[in-house]
Design a protein around this motif. Structure first.
Motif, mmCIF file in Angstrom:
data_model
loop_
_atom_site.group_PDB
_atom_site.id
_atom_site.type_symbol
_atom_site.label_atom_id
_atom_site.label_comp_id
_atom_site.label_asym_id
_atom_site.label_seq_id
_atom_site.Cartn_x
_atom_site.Cartn_y
_atom_site.Cartn_z
ATOM 1 N N PHE A 1 0.915 -1.273 -0.257
ATOM 2 C CA PHE A 1 -0.269 0.197 -0.041
ATOM 3 C C PHE A 1 0.756 1.292 0.119
ATOM 4 C CE2 PHE A 1 -2.613 3.269 1.878
ATOM 5 C CZ PHE A 1 -3.528 2.605 1.684
ATOM 6 N N ASP A 2 1.306 2.838 -0.796
ATOM 7 C CA ASP A 2 1.430 3.397 -1.271
ATOM 8 C C ASP A 2 0.724 4.790 -0.174
ATOM 9 O OD1 ASP A 2 3.698 5.202 -1.800
ATOM 10 O OD2 ASP A 2 3.109 5.471 -3.963
ATOM 11 N N HIS A 3 1.145 4.852 1.103
ATOM 12 C CA HIS A 3 0.463 5.044 1.690
ATOM 13 C C HIS A 3 1.642 6.657 1.923
ATOM 14 C CE1 HIS A 3 -1.224 7.389 4.706
ATOM 15 N NE2 HIS A 3 -0.548 7.335 5.857
ATOM 16 N N ARG A 4 1.017 7.394 1.562
ATOM 17 C CA ARG A 4 1.341 9.090 1.694
ATOM 18 C C ARG A 4 -0.105 10.275 2.359
ATOM 19 N NH1 ARG A 4 4.018 10.340 -3.439
ATOM 20 N NH2 ARG A 4 4.100 7.685 -4.008
ATOM 21 N N LEU A 5 0.902 11.036 2.645
ATOM 22 C CA LEU A 5 -0.545 12.160 3.123
ATOM 23 C C LEU A 5 -0.258 13.967 2.042
ATOM 24 C CD1 LEU A 5 -2.065 13.453 5.352
ATOM 25 C CD2 LEU A 5 0.063 14.655 5.979
ATOM 26 N N GLU A 6 -1.262 13.993 2.054
ATOM 27 C CA GLU A 6 -1.450 14.841 0.434
ATOM 28 C C GLU A 6 -1.663 16.479 0.701
ATOM 29 O OE1 GLU A 6 -1.522 12.564 -3.363
ATOM 30 O OE2 GLU A 6 -3.746 12.719 -2.648
ATOM 31 N N ALA A 7 -1.649 16.633 1.911
ATOM 32 C CA ALA A 7 -2.516 17.921 2.742
ATOM 33 C C ALA A 7 -1.540 19.356 2.659
ATOM 34 C CB ALA A 7 -2.579 17.694 4.839
ATOM 35 N N TYR A 8 0.010 18.906 2.479
ATOM 36 C CA TYR A 8 0.664 19.636 2.462
ATOM 37 C C TYR A 8 0.915 19.941 0.397
ATOM 38 C CZ TYR A 8 1.403 19.677 6.762
ATOM 39 O OH TYR A 8 0.557 19.784 8.441
ATOM 40 N N HIS B 1 -5.263 11.297 -4.267
ATOM 41 C CA HIS B 1 -5.835 11.007 -3.245
ATOM 42 C C HIS B 1 -6.860 11.667 -2.880
ATOM 43 C CE1 HIS B 1 -4.299 7.322 -4.848
ATOM 44 N NE2 HIS B 1 -3.292 7.214 -4.326
ATOM 45 N N GLY B 2 -6.813 12.775 -1.363
ATOM 46 C CA GLY B 2 -7.100 14.487 -1.263
ATOM 47 C C GLY B 2 -6.439 14.640 -0.191
ATOM 48 N N TYR B 3 -7.214 15.763 0.390
ATOM 49 C CA TYR B 3 -6.384 16.464 1.588
ATOM 50 C C TYR B 3 -6.095 14.930 2.870
ATOM 51 C CZ TYR B 3 -5.775 19.496 5.564
ATOM 52 O OH TYR B 3 -5.379 20.610 6.983
ATOM 53 N N PHE B 4 -6.876 14.267 3.703
ATOM 54 C CA PHE B 4 -6.757 13.926 4.654
ATOM 55 C C PHE B 4 -6.754 12.659 4.479
ATOM 56 C CE2 PHE B 4 -7.219 13.131 9.249
ATOM 57 C CZ PHE B 4 -5.707 13.620 9.526
ATOM 58 N N THR B 5 -6.131 11.338 3.381
ATOM 59 C CA THR B 5 -6.452 10.511 3.151
ATOM 60 C C THR B 5 -6.299 9.614 4.136
ATOM 61 O OG1 THR B 5 -5.801 10.724 0.963
ATOM 62 C CG2 THR B 5 -5.870 8.637 1.576
ATOM 63 N N MET B 6 -7.481 8.683 4.536
ATOM 64 C CA MET B 6 -7.832 7.657 5.132
ATOM 65 C C MET B 6 -7.768 6.366 5.244
ATOM 66 S SD MET B 6 -9.870 9.448 8.260
ATOM 67 C CE MET B 6 -10.015 9.040 9.420
ATOM 68 N N PRO B 7 -6.896 5.665 5.785
ATOM 69 C CA PRO B 7 -6.459 4.303 4.685
ATOM 70 C C PRO B 7 -7.274 3.303 5.390
ATOM 71 C CG PRO B 7 -4.325 4.798 5.600
ATOM 72 C CD PRO B 7 -5.057 5.925 6.263
ATOM 73 N N VAL B 8 -8.539 2.818 4.673
ATOM 74 C CA VAL B 8 -9.678 1.914 5.215
ATOM 75 C C VAL B 8 -8.716 -0.132 5.666
ATOM 76 C CG1 VAL B 8 -11.550 0.711 4.948
ATOM 77 C CG2 VAL B 8 -11.533 2.499 3.787
ATOM 78 N N LEU B 9 -8.263 -0.388 7.306
ATOM 79 C CA LEU B 9 -7.868 -1.431 7.154
ATOM 80 C C LEU B 9 -9.511 -2.332 7.557
ATOM 81 C CD1 LEU B 9 -5.481 -3.364 8.466
ATOM 82 C CD2 LEU B 9 -6.581 -2.339 10.465
ATOM 83 N N ALA B 10 -9.505 -3.268 6.999
ATOM 84 C CA ALA B 10 -10.191 -4.562 6.867
ATOM 85 C C ALA B 10 -9.812 -5.770 6.283
ATOM 86 C CB ALA B 10 -11.260 -3.922 6.141
ATOM 87 N N GLY B 11 -9.863 -7.126 7.177
ATOM 88 C CA GLY B 11 -9.509 -8.170 7.164
ATOM 89 C C GLY B 11 -7.852 -8.001 7.265
ATOM 90 N N GLY B 12 -7.309 -7.495 8.231
ATOM 91 C CA GLY B 12 -6.030 -7.602 7.946
ATOM 92 C C GLY B 12 -5.136 -6.808 7.187
ATOM 93 N N SER B 13 -5.792 -5.945 5.637
ATOM 94 C CA SER B 13 -5.283 -5.854 4.665
ATOM 95 C C SER B 13 -5.986 -4.041 4.580
ATOM 96 C CB SER B 13 -5.273 -6.432 3.735
ATOM 97 O OG SER B 13 -5.323 -7.715 3.225
ATOM 98 N N LEU B 14 -5.114 -3.102 3.697
ATOM 99 C CA LEU B 14 -5.223 -2.038 3.281
ATOM 100 C C LEU B 14 -6.469 -2.327 2.541
ATOM 101 C CD1 LEU B 14 -2.288 0.021 4.350
ATOM 102 C CD2 LEU B 14 -4.631 -0.849 6.113
ATOM 103 N N ILE B 15 -7.565 -2.198 2.303
ATOM 104 C CA ILE B 15 -8.438 -2.611 1.434
ATOM 105 C C ILE B 15 -8.690 -0.870 0.162
ATOM 106 C CG2 ILE B 15 -9.020 -4.506 1.712
ATOM 107 C CD1 ILE B 15 -12.030 -2.960 2.130
ATOM 108 N N ALA B 16 -8.439 0.653 0.843
ATOM 109 C CA ALA B 16 -9.045 1.485 0.551
ATOM 110 C C ALA B 16 -8.495 2.720 1.086
ATOM 111 C CB ALA B 16 -10.914 1.341 -0.234
#
Length: 389
Positions: free
Chosen positions: A290-297, A305-320
């Motif tokens: 999962f390529d996680h990055r904060l784009e607020a700045y 993906h957006g200003y304050f992108t929050m990963p969705v955790l489900a089933g032990g995976s980051l799905i969205a």
């Protein structure tokens, strides 16, 4: 000794267990127990749905009262703020482990002596005489209207906090309250008796417990240590050498967790972008793909993906990932981006149901009237999410 062999799935489960995101939460321990388990909760000024430290508690404990979260962090008498991974709230029992960092700041005292020593002396004298004070009480935190424009008083108070002369163990209206460390820290913890290597060794061990399984770079990142120090001191930590399928670097596991089956119910939740499960981008990519990055700045027109992108955790995976906002008392998902492997026709229905559940539960927690969805990538999953809502 041959290192223990772990699969990539084993490593994910261990990481989730260490981060208190697998299994039923210990509600009796509550937020204080959560803080003791994570060893650090990062603070940030951005507030979307709630501030990050509240979101960390919600992700693990569910709909815990927000006032209860605040009291646990700043009214319980057993926490303090310091520079850990970043600005963080920590269990007060960890005060001795940061003696090496306080000494580091004190060694930089010449800059302060040249420019700010008189102000620092006045700040210290006032706190000693008058008791706990905010920067506003001391004369004002701002030198200008710019967010970085600290006044001399605020700079002095922050230096004294970094050097250990002052401590922040409470806040009022999101403002730090400065007090003398000697008035707050119990005498058995106050003195900086541990040498630098002992501090760092114990923090590496603490990082191992918080991460479950980790490379040397992962262990260094948790409390922002030097990787070369971690490599040098790892043999003294009692962490267990392991190999993880697909990982290019050597790894170490927490021995207590390695002996415990990482089973239990996986949380379905939105995560703060500053959550300790995902705050290390390289580790998050290695664990979850999962390529996680904060784009607020990032300029608005350049955000993916957006200003304050929050990963969705489900089933032990980051799905969205979800970019949330509040509009008219409703939680609006401005954009939902579903990870490709969870957007396939075979998985799309289940994925949509999990995203809808995460959004609805978050909206109820912050007392929003409902949920609305704007853009979804890919859009066919968006139709399913709206139907699930």
């Amino acid at each position: 000794m041959t290192p223990l062999q772990l699969s990539a799935a084993d490593a994910r489960r261990l990481a989730l267990r260490a981060q208190l995101l697998v299994g039923a939460p210990d509600r009796r321990a509550g937020v204080p127990g959560l803080l003791r388990g994570l060893h650090a909760v990062q603070l940030d000024t951005i507030s979307v749905l709630a501030r990050s430290h509240e979101l960390v508690a919600y992700a693990r404990l569910g709909a815990v009262g927000r006032a209860k979260v605040e009291r646990a962090y700043w009214r319980g008498g057993d926490t303090f703020e310091y520079w850990a991974h970043a600005a963080s709230v920590l269990p007060l029992a960890q005060w001795p482990l940061f003696a090496f960092r306080r000494r580091h700041f004190r060694r930089r005292h010449r800059v302060w002596e040249e420019h700010h020593a008189p102000t620092a002396e006045k700040v210290l004298a006032r706190v000693r005489a008058e008791g706990p004070l905010t920067a506003s009480d001391l004369g004002g935190a701002k030198e200008s209207t710019q967010w970085w424009g600290w006044s001399d008083v605020k700079r002095a108070a922050e230096y004294l906090l970094a050097a250990g002369e002052l401590i922040c163990a409470t806040r009022t209206g999101w403002r730090r309250v400065y007090d003398l460390s000697e008035r707050v820290v119990p005498s058995e913890l106050l003195h900086d008796d541990l040498d630098d290597d002992e501090c760092i060794t114990r923090l590496i061990r603490t990082s191992g417990a918080a991460l479950g399984v980790a490379t040397a770079a992962d262990l260094a990142d948790y409390f922002r240590l030097q990787t070369r120090d971690v490599v040098r001191l790892l043999p003294q930590t009692e962490l267990t050498p392991v190999t993880v399928a697909g990982w290019k670097s050597a790894a170490w596991g927490d021995p207590a967790l390695l002996e415990t089956a990482a089973r239990g119910r996986n949380r379905v939740t939105l995560l703060s972008p500053f959550d300790s499960l995902v705050w290390d981008r390289k580790r998050t990519a290695r664990l979850f793909g999962f390529d996680h990055r904060l784009e607020a700045y990032v300029p608005k027109d350049k955000r993916q993906h957006g200003y304050f992108t929050m990963p969705v955790l489900a089933g032990g995976s980051l799905i969205a990932r979800v970019d949330p906002a509040r509009e008219g008392g409703v939680l609006v998902a401005r954009q939902i981006t579903v990870e490709p492997q969870f957007a396939t026709p075979r998985r799309a229905d289940a994925t949509a149901a999990l995203i809808a559940r995460a959004l609805e539960e978050a909206a109820r927690w912050v007392s929003y009237a409902g949920v609305a969805v704007d853009r979804v990538v890919p859009e066919p999953v968006g139709q399913l999410v709206r139907a699930a809502l």
